[in-house]
Scaffold this motif. Structure first.
Motif, PDB file in Angstrom:
ATOM      1  N   MET A   1     -54.094  38.256  75.808  1.00 32.30           N
ATOM      2  CA  MET A   1     -55.270  39.093  75.885  1.00 32.30           C
ATOM      3  C   MET A   1     -56.316  38.396  76.750  1.00 32.30           C
ATOM      4  O   MET A   1     -56.561  37.206  76.594  1.00 32.30           O
ATOM      5  CB  MET A   1     -55.842  39.337  74.484  1.00 32.30           C
ATOM      6  N   LYS A   2     -56.924  39.149  77.643  1.00 33.89           N
ATOM      7  CA  LYS A   2     -57.981  38.614  78.500  1.00 33.89           C
ATOM      8  C   LYS A   2     -59.341  38.998  77.923  1.00 33.89           C
ATOM      9  O   LYS A   2     -59.602  40.179  77.681  1.00 33.89           O
ATOM     10  CB  LYS A   2     -57.851  39.155  79.914  1.00 33.89           C
ATOM     11  N   VAL A   3     -60.180  37.984  77.720  1.00 31.95           N
ATOM     12  CA  VAL A   3     -61.494  38.185  77.106  1.00 31.95           C
ATOM     13  C   VAL A   3     -62.566  37.615  78.020  1.00 31.95           C
ATOM     14  O   VAL A   3     -62.452  36.478  78.486  1.00 31.95           O
ATOM     15  CB  VAL A   3     -61.575  37.495  75.723  1.00 31.95           C
ATOM     16  N   LEU A   4     -63.613  38.404  78.244  1.00 30.70           N
ATOM     17  CA  LEU A   4     -64.771  37.935  78.994  1.00 30.70           C
ATOM     18  C   LEU A   4     -65.898  37.711  77.999  1.00 30.70           C
ATOM     19  O   LEU A   4     -66.256  38.618  77.235  1.00 30.70           O
ATOM     20  CB  LEU A   4     -65.197  38.963  80.046  1.00 30.70           C
ATOM     21  N   VAL A   5     -66.436  36.496  77.988  1.00 27.57           N
ATOM     22  CA  VAL A   5     -67.543  36.149  77.101  1.00 27.57           C
ATOM     23  C   VAL A   5     -68.761  35.836  77.958  1.00 27.57           C
ATOM     24  O   VAL A   5     -68.697  34.963  78.821  1.00 27.57           O
ATOM     25  CB  VAL A   5     -67.199  34.918  76.221  1.00 27.57           C
ATOM     26  N   PHE A   6     -69.835  36.564  77.722  1.00 26.19           N
ATOM     27  CA  PHE A   6     -71.108  36.189  78.320  1.00 26.19           C
ATOM     28  C   PHE A   6     -71.755  35.259  77.303  1.00 26.19           C
ATOM     29  O   PHE A   6     -72.118  35.678  76.208  1.00 26.19           O
ATOM     30  CB  PHE A   6     -71.977  37.418  78.613  1.00 26.19           C
ATOM     31  N   GLY A   7     -71.819  33.971  77.666  1.00 22.58           N
ATOM     32  CA  GLY A   7     -72.213  32.967  76.697  1.00 22.58           C
ATOM     33  C   GLY A   7     -73.565  32.361  76.960  1.00 22.58           C
ATOM     34  O   GLY A   7     -74.417  32.953  77.608  1.00 22.58           O
ATOM     35  N   GLY A   8     -73.703  31.162  76.471  1.00 17.54           N
ATOM     36  CA  GLY A   8     -74.961  30.450  76.599  1.00 17.54           C
ATOM     37  C   GLY A   8     -75.456  29.958  75.261  1.00 17.54           C
ATOM     38  O   GLY A   8     -76.352  29.124  75.188  1.00 17.54           O
ATOM     39  N   THR A   9     -74.867  30.460  74.197  1.00 19.51           N
ATOM     40  CA  THR A   9     -75.252  30.016  72.861  1.00 19.51           C
ATOM     41  C   THR A   9     -74.165  29.115  72.283  1.00 19.51           C
ATOM     42  O   THR A   9     -73.019  29.116  72.753  1.00 19.51           O
ATOM     43  CB  THR A   9     -75.436  31.219  71.902  1.00 19.51           C
ATOM     44  N   THR A  10     -74.522  28.376  71.270  1.00 17.90           N
ATOM     45  CA  THR A  10     -73.539  27.559  70.566  1.00 17.90           C
ATOM     46  C   THR A  10     -72.411  28.431  70.039  1.00 17.90           C
ATOM     47  O   THR A  10     -71.232  28.102  70.159  1.00 17.90           O
ATOM     48  CB  THR A  10     -74.201  26.804  69.401  1.00 17.90           C
ATOM     49  N   GLU A  11     -72.774  29.585  69.480  1.00 17.41           N
ATOM     50  CA  GLU A  11     -71.772  30.498  68.931  1.00 17.41           C
ATOM     51  C   GLU A  11     -70.815  30.986  70.014  1.00 17.41           C
ATOM     52  O   GLU A  11     -69.614  31.111  69.766  1.00 17.41           O
ATOM     53  CB  GLU A  11     -72.457  31.708  68.271  1.00 17.41           C
ATOM     54  N   GLY A  12     -71.328  31.243  71.186  1.00 19.57           N
ATOM     55  CA  GLY A  12     -70.489  31.672  72.299  1.00 19.57           C
ATOM     56  C   GLY A  12     -69.497  30.604  72.706  1.00 19.57           C
ATOM     57  O   GLY A  12     -68.330  30.897  72.990  1.00 19.57           O
ATOM     58  N   LEU A  22     -56.263  30.069  70.461  1.00 17.72           N
ATOM     59  CA  LEU A  22     -55.346  31.086  69.939  1.00 17.72           C
ATOM     60  C   LEU A  22     -54.479  31.700  71.029  1.00 17.72           C
ATOM     61  O   LEU A  22     -53.659  32.574  70.757  1.00 17.72           O
ATOM     62  CB  LEU A  22     -56.136  32.183  69.222  1.00 17.72           C
ATOM     63  N   GLY A  23     -54.690  31.277  72.276  1.00 21.23           N
ATOM     64  CA  GLY A  23     -53.844  31.736  73.368  1.00 21.23           C
ATOM     65  C   GLY A  23     -54.436  32.823  74.247  1.00 21.23           C
ATOM     66  O   GLY A  23     -53.761  33.301  75.159  1.00 21.23           O
ATOM     67  N   ALA A  24     -55.665  33.225  73.990  1.00 18.70           N
ATOM     68  CA  ALA A  24     -56.299  34.242  74.836  1.00 18.70           C
ATOM     69  C   ALA A  24     -56.674  33.626  76.181  1.00 18.70           C
ATOM     70  O   ALA A  24     -56.950  32.430  76.275  1.00 18.70           O
ATOM     71  CB  ALA A  24     -57.551  34.793  74.152  1.00 18.70           C
ATOM     72  N   GLN A  25     -56.658  34.458  77.225  1.00 17.01           N
ATOM     73  CA  GLN A  25     -57.159  34.044  78.531  1.00 17.01           C
ATOM     74  C   GLN A  25     -58.655  34.330  78.505  1.00 17.01           C
ATOM     75  O   GLN A  25     -59.071  35.496  78.503  1.00 17.01           O
ATOM     76  CB  GLN A  25     -56.516  34.861  79.645  1.00 17.01           C
ATOM     77  N   VAL A  26     -59.460  33.270  78.467  1.00 19.11           N
ATOM     78  CA  VAL A  26     -60.899  33.429  78.275  1.00 19.11           C
ATOM     79  C   VAL A  26     -61.661  33.027  79.529  1.00 19.11           C
ATOM     80  O   VAL A  26     -61.443  31.950  80.075  1.00 19.11           O
ATOM     81  CB  VAL A  26     -61.397  32.589  77.074  1.00 19.11           C
ATOM     82  N   THR A  27     -62.547  33.917  79.951  1.00 19.97           N
ATOM     83  CA  THR A  27     -63.498  33.620  81.010  1.00 19.97           C
ATOM     84  C   THR A  27     -64.875  33.668  80.368  1.00 19.97           C
ATOM     85  O   THR A  27     -65.196  34.621  79.657  1.00 19.97           O
ATOM     86  CB  THR A  27     -63.412  34.648  82.152  1.00 19.97           C
ATOM     87  N   VAL A  28     -65.663  32.622  80.612  1.00 18.93           N
ATOM     88  CA  VAL A  28     -67.022  32.568  80.073  1.00 18.93           C
ATOM     89  C   VAL A  28     -67.995  32.586  81.234  1.00 18.93           C
ATOM     90  O   VAL A  28     -67.877  31.788  82.161  1.00 18.93           O
ATOM     91  CB  VAL A  28     -67.252  31.304  79.220  1.00 18.93           C
ATOM     92  N   SER A  29     -68.953  33.489  81.164  1.00 19.36           N
ATOM     93  CA  SER A  29     -70.009  33.558  82.162  1.00 19.36           C
ATOM     94  C   SER A  29     -71.266  32.968  81.543  1.00 19.36           C
ATOM     95  O   SER A  29     -71.743  33.437  80.503  1.00 19.36           O
ATOM     96  CB  SER A  29     -70.260  35.016  82.576  1.00 19.36           C
ATOM     97  N   PRO A  44     -57.462  26.400  78.635  1.00 23.75           N
ATOM     98  CA  PRO A  44     -57.505  26.763  80.042  1.00 23.75           C
ATOM     99  C   PRO A  44     -58.670  27.700  80.350  1.00 23.75           C
ATOM    100  O   PRO A  44     -58.519  28.686  81.056  1.00 23.75           O
ATOM    101  CB  PRO A  44     -56.174  27.446  80.271  1.00 23.75           C
ATOM    102  N   LEU A  45     -59.818  27.417  79.827  1.00 22.26           N
ATOM    103  CA  LEU A  45     -61.013  28.242  80.001  1.00 22.26           C
ATOM    104  C   LEU A  45     -61.442  28.333  81.457  1.00 22.26           C
ATOM    105  O   LEU A  45     -61.407  27.347  82.175  1.00 22.26           O
ATOM    106  CB  LEU A  45     -62.128  27.568  79.206  1.00 22.26           C
ATOM    107  N   THR A  46     -61.861  29.518  81.876  1.00 26.05           N
ATOM    108  CA  THR A  46     -62.460  29.714  83.195  1.00 26.05           C
ATOM    109  C   THR A  46     -63.954  29.920  82.979  1.00 26.05           C
ATOM    110  O   THR A  46     -64.348  30.718  82.126  1.00 26.05           O
ATOM    111  CB  THR A  46     -61.868  30.952  83.891  1.00 26.05           C
ATOM    112  N   VAL A  47     -64.778  29.205  83.727  1.00 22.61           N
ATOM    113  CA  VAL A  47     -66.227  29.305  83.568  1.00 22.61           C
ATOM    114  C   VAL A  47     -66.852  29.776  84.878  1.00 22.61           C
ATOM    115  O   VAL A  47     -66.561  29.222  85.939  1.00 22.61           O
ATOM    116  CB  VAL A  47     -66.842  27.956  83.143  1.00 22.61           C
ATOM    117  N   CYS A  48     -67.692  30.807  84.793  1.00 18.82           N
ATOM    118  CA  CYS A  48     -68.453  31.313  85.934  1.00 18.82           C
ATOM    119  C   CYS A  48     -69.918  30.970  85.692  1.00 18.82           C
ATOM    120  O   CYS A  48     -70.437  31.227  84.608  1.00 18.82           O
ATOM    121  CB  CYS A  48     -68.318  32.825  86.044  1.00 18.82           C
ATOM    122  N   VAL A  49     -70.575  30.401  86.700  1.00 14.75           N
ATOM    123  CA  VAL A  49     -71.962  29.966  86.547  1.00 14.75           C
ATOM    124  C   VAL A  49     -72.878  30.829  87.400  1.00 14.75           C
ATOM    125  O   VAL A  49     -72.572  31.115  88.554  1.00 14.75           O
ATOM    126  CB  VAL A  49     -72.122  28.479  86.952  1.00 14.75           C
ATOM    127  N   GLY A  50     -74.003  31.214  86.824  1.00 20.52           N
ATOM    128  CA  GLY A  50     -75.020  31.957  87.549  1.00 20.52           C
ATOM    129  C   GLY A  50     -75.384  33.242  86.842  1.00 20.52           C
ATOM    130  O   GLY A  50     -74.524  33.912  86.271  1.00 20.52           O
TER     131      GLY A  50
END
Length: 103
Positions: A1-12, A22-29, A44-50
């Protein structure tokens, strides 16, 4: 499963780590380089900055099964943009809320 997380918090960050474990493909912005630094070393987290506007958010969404808004509780404009982008892209929107602080 591919999940996009708009983060910035500890909870995120915690959610992104758990989903990745758990095996999800996670991208965090995240808005800042500091936010990205705090996620360093979580494979294998992908992180996008900006910071992203609504159009940029919408363009990120295709291909994701779900989007989680884990932005700061006071980031009302960002949350509104994320919600609108998800609606336009047809991607389910979820909001991760911070629990009440104990006094």
């Amino acid at each position: 499963m591919k999940v996009l997380v708009f983060g910035g918090t500890t909870e995120g960050r915690l959610l992104a780590r758990e989903l990745s474990a758990l095996g999800a493909q996670v991208t965090v912005s995240v808005a800042t380089a500091l936010g990205a630094e705090e996620l360093r070393g979580v494979p294998p987290l992908t992180v996008c900055v900006g910071r992203k506007d609504a159009r940029q958010m919408r363009e990120m969404l295709p291909g994701f099964a779900v989007c989680v808004d884990a932005t700061h509780p006071y980031a009302a404009a960002a949350s509104g943009n994320i919600r609108a982008a998800c609606l336009a892209a047809g991607v389910p929107y979820r909001r991760l809320l911070r629990g009440a602080s104990a006094l």
